[in-house]
Enzyme design. Sequence first.
Site, PDB file in Angstrom:
ATOM      1  N   SER A 176       4.358   1.032  -4.456  1.00  0.00           N
ATOM      2  CA  SER A 176       5.579   0.494  -5.068  1.00  0.00           C
ATOM      3  C   SER A 176       5.407   0.269  -6.573  1.00  0.00           C
ATOM      4  O   SER A 176       6.325   0.539  -7.352  1.00  0.00           O
ATOM      5  CB  SER A 176       5.993  -0.813  -4.384  1.00  0.00           C
ATOM      6  OG  SER A 176       4.960  -1.781  -4.460  1.00  0.00           O
ATOM      7  N   ASP A 187      -1.366   8.146  -6.865  1.00  0.00           N
ATOM      8  CA  ASP A 187       0.003   7.680  -6.617  1.00  0.00           C
ATOM      9  C   ASP A 187       0.984   8.270  -7.621  1.00  0.00           C
ATOM     10  O   ASP A 187       2.070   8.743  -7.257  1.00  0.00           O
ATOM     11  CB  ASP A 187       0.070   6.144  -6.691  1.00  0.00           C
ATOM     12  CG  ASP A 187      -0.764   5.475  -5.608  1.00  0.00           C
ATOM     13  OD1 ASP A 187      -1.192   6.193  -4.680  1.00  0.00           O
ATOM     14  OD2 ASP A 187      -0.979   4.258  -5.691  1.00  0.00           O
ATOM     15  N   ASN A 226      -2.105  -8.252  -3.695  1.00  0.00           N
ATOM     16  CA  ASN A 226      -1.743  -7.924  -5.079  1.00  0.00           C
ATOM     17  C   ASN A 226      -2.989  -7.459  -5.831  1.00  0.00           C
ATOM     18  O   ASN A 226      -3.842  -8.265  -6.196  1.00  0.00           O
ATOM     19  CB  ASN A 226      -1.132  -9.169  -5.745  1.00  0.00           C
ATOM     20  CG  ASN A 226      -0.598  -8.851  -7.132  1.00  0.00           C
ATOM     21  OD1 ASN A 226      -1.028  -7.897  -7.770  1.00  0.00           O
ATOM     22  ND2 ASN A 226       0.339  -9.651  -7.594  1.00  0.00           N
ATOM     23  N   LYS A 227      -3.105  -6.139  -6.056  1.00  0.00           N
ATOM     24  CA  LYS A 227      -4.291  -5.582  -6.725  1.00  0.00           C
ATOM     25  C   LYS A 227      -4.514  -6.187  -8.103  1.00  0.00           C
ATOM     26  O   LYS A 227      -5.646  -6.414  -8.527  1.00  0.00           O
ATOM     27  CB  LYS A 227      -4.143  -4.066  -6.867  1.00  0.00           C
ATOM     28  CG  LYS A 227      -4.368  -3.293  -5.590  1.00  0.00           C
ATOM     29  CD  LYS A 227      -4.484  -1.799  -5.863  1.00  0.00           C
ATOM     30  CE  LYS A 227      -3.196  -1.197  -6.363  1.00  0.00           C
ATOM     31  NZ  LYS A 227      -3.279   0.276  -6.472  1.00  0.00           N
ATOM     32  N   GLY A 267       0.797  -1.221   0.000  1.00  0.00           N
ATOM     33  CA  GLY A 267       0.000   0.000   0.000  1.00  0.00           C
ATOM     34  C   GLY A 267       0.824   1.262   0.000  1.00  0.00           C
ATOM     35  O   GLY A 267       0.311   2.346   0.275  1.00  0.00           O
TER      36      GLY A 267
END
Length: 329
Positions: free
Chosen positions: A17, A61, A104-105, A14
């Site tokens: 990365s 992000d 892992n999205k 989260g």
Amino acid sequence: MNCLLDGTIPPSSGLSSSSALVCCAGLVTLRANGKTLSKVELAEICTKSERYIGTEGGGMDQSISFLAEEGAAKLIKFSPLRATDVRLPSGAAFVIANSCVEMNKAATSHYNIRVMECRLATKLLSKSKGLDWEKMLRLHDVQTKLGVSLEEMLTIVEEVLHPEPYSAEEICKCLGISLEELRSQILSQNTQDVSTFKLYQRAKHVYSEAARVLEFKKICSEAPANALQLLGELMNQSYISCREMYECSCPELDRLVDICLQFGAIGSRLTGAGWGGCTVSMVPTDKLNAFLEDVRKAYYQSDVQRLALEKNSLFATKPGRGALVFVEA
């Protein structure tokens, strides 16, 4: 291009990365080819490119990866992309603590289901207000088209959507479309087989969270004497909403937030997509060292697997600069 990659961000934690990697790749590719783009253009390109792996992500992000500045948080807005400095009050540090649960999205549907639930809520709210619902994709679009406040949108959610989960059939009936049209025109590839959707809860979370963001900025700007307490309360409200309305927490995150609050955090919440990853806690600077030691003992030293990951899992942080290219003189 031959590239060597290294990094210290724990994967699937989260902490963006994957976006950091995409932004780094974009910046390096531009540099290697002698091209230039503005930070805003680069952020928008990297946001679009990350969706090719199948994750229906936003652009927060990538935007902060390029637009960040040392010593300031950023309020990021879209359409068009822009960022405003937010000066954080002194007297507190922000501490990252990794739950050591990876999510892992790209390999799961949790994240995309929430995106689709928000999209469906957008369409039902739009139709109820006589808007062109077929063109509406985001909850923010409904607010913009109606020209109302976030508080008014929360009232509309209460009036239009019911707390019970919607079946795919009920959604089709509300929109006047077939099940095939729902799957081919609205749902993403890995949400085709989802049978129920919680529209009320997701919309309520999104609008209330957006209101908390603006309130956070207002408190930072006005800097009242009890600013830290007020900001901490907003962080705690955010976490409760993430856990109960958006349902993106997990038992380990719940435990970690409880530990952080127990040992002196003014506020604590999950950060990132959820279902694992990290918490961010606001801790008074005079309690920081004791806080780190207490959390280390309570959460990491009680578990062999967590203990092995402890080194990069618990640390204080502050706003730093965005992505840069270092060139040999």
